[in-house]
Design a protein around this motif. Structure first.
Motif, short mmCIF file in Angstrom:
data_model
loop_
_atom_site.label_atom_id
_atom_site.label_comp_id
_atom_site.label_asym_id
_atom_site.label_seq_id
_atom_site.Cartn_x
_atom_site.Cartn_y
_atom_site.Cartn_z
N ASP A 1 -36.87 3.74 56.52
CA ASP A 1 -35.64 3.97 57.27
C ASP A 1 -34.76 2.74 57.14
OD1 ASP A 1 -33.64 4.67 59.02
OD2 ASP A 1 -34.90 4.63 60.82
N GLN A 2 -33.71 2.85 56.30
CA GLN A 2 -32.84 1.70 56.08
C GLN A 2 -31.98 1.39 57.30
OE1 GLN A 2 -30.73 2.63 52.46
NE2 GLN A 2 -32.16 1.44 51.25
N THR A 3 -31.49 2.43 57.96
CA THR A 3 -30.63 2.18 59.13
C THR A 3 -31.44 1.64 60.30
OG1 THR A 3 -30.85 4.48 59.84
CG2 THR A 3 -28.94 3.93 58.46
N HIS B 1 -34.26 0.01 59.96
CA HIS B 1 -35.01 -1.13 59.45
C HIS B 1 -36.50 -1.00 59.76
CE1 HIS B 1 -31.29 -3.03 58.33
NE2 HIS B 1 -30.84 -2.85 59.57
N ARG B 2 -37.08 0.10 59.30
CA ARG B 2 -38.50 0.34 59.53
C ARG B 2 -39.21 0.55 58.20
NH1 ARG B 2 -38.42 3.84 64.96
NH2 ARG B 2 -37.54 2.19 66.25
N SER B 3 -40.46 0.13 58.17
CA SER B 3 -41.31 0.30 57.00
C SER B 3 -42.60 0.99 57.42
CB SER B 3 -41.66 -1.05 56.38
OG SER B 3 -40.53 -1.63 55.78
N GLU C 1 -40.21 0.64 52.62
CA GLU C 1 -39.21 0.91 53.65
C GLU C 1 -39.02 2.42 53.74
OE1 GLU C 1 -35.14 -1.17 54.89
OE2 GLU C 1 -35.05 -0.20 52.93
N ASP D 1 -41.43 -2.73 62.13
CA ASP D 1 -40.11 -3.29 61.83
C ASP D 1 -40.12 -3.81 60.40
OD1 ASP D 1 -38.73 -2.92 64.24
OD2 ASP D 1 -39.56 -4.76 65.11
N ASN D 2 -39.02 -3.61 59.69
CA ASN D 2 -38.90 -4.11 58.33
C ASN D 2 -38.25 -5.49 58.41
OD1 ASN D 2 -38.83 -4.40 55.60
ND2 ASN D 2 -37.09 -3.05 55.28
N GLU D 3 -39.08 -6.49 58.68
CA GLU D 3 -38.58 -7.85 58.78
C GLU D 3 -39.62 -8.81 58.24
OE1 GLU D 3 -39.75 -8.78 63.40
OE2 GLU D 3 -37.84 -7.81 63.02
#
Length: 190
Positions: free
Chosen positions: A65-67, A69-71, A63, A36-38
């Protein structure tokens, strides 16, 4: 008669391989981890390595996948085969982790790294640095009367070989990005 001077633990290429055959082999593996991109996820992944005493040779994060929210975290680490399996298992159990791929085991992969080298020198050393840069396909991205900054992209081994050749010519600073890697070929032929 004089005794042979053989170093204990000489290389596997030596006729006198005296290494312990039961000793654990240290391997280098490249792991690709989709998370998760958090906030805090990278700290948790790094905490897993530091908390258990695992070494990180290289680390890159971006990152993917912007939609969604994955890195993707690409980690180059070393350890025995058992330690590498333990790292993968522990990463896979973490909540923000979606996928863990061992690119070293999964098949052929492409690994690249970007590095900047500042080399100071004059006269013959300056000419030799430019000649070597051309051989290694390094680009001059900055030039002054006393120094060059070279940009080079390639495998970590290529980067290290370039650094070794530049050291006697006046290597002053090195900045490396870390390894970025992808498996070769397509996973889905459609």
């Amino acid at each position: 008669m004089a005794a042979l001077k053989i170093r204990k633990g000489s290389s596997k290429h030596s006729a006198y391989d005296l290494r312990d055959p039961n000793a654990e082999v240290i391997e280098t593996h490249t792991l690709a981890v989709v998370v998760d991109n958090e906030a805090g996820v990278l700290a948790r992944v790094i905490g897993l390595f530091s908390g258990r005493g695992y070494n990180i040779e290289s680390l890159t994060v971006a990152e993917i996948d912007q939609t969604g929210h994955r890195s993707r975290i690409t980690v180059v680490t070393t350890g025995t085969p058992q330690v590498i399996e333990q790292i993968k298992a522990q990463l896979g159990r973490m909540v923000p982790v979606y996928e863990v791929h061992d690119l070293t085991v999964d098949g052929p992969s492409v690994e690249r790294e970007l590095a900047l080298f500042k080399v100071a020198g004059a006269g013959d050393k300056r000419i030799e640095a430019l000649r070597l840069a051309e051989i290694f396909r390094a680009n001059v991205v900055d030039s002054t009367l006393g120094s060059f900054v070279f940009e080079i992209t390639g495998t970590p081994e290529k980067i290290e070989a370039f650094a070794e050749l530049m050291r006697p010519l006046g290597l002053q600073e090195v900045a490396r990005t870390g390894v970025a890697a992808l498996s070769r070929g397509s996973a889905d032929p459609t």
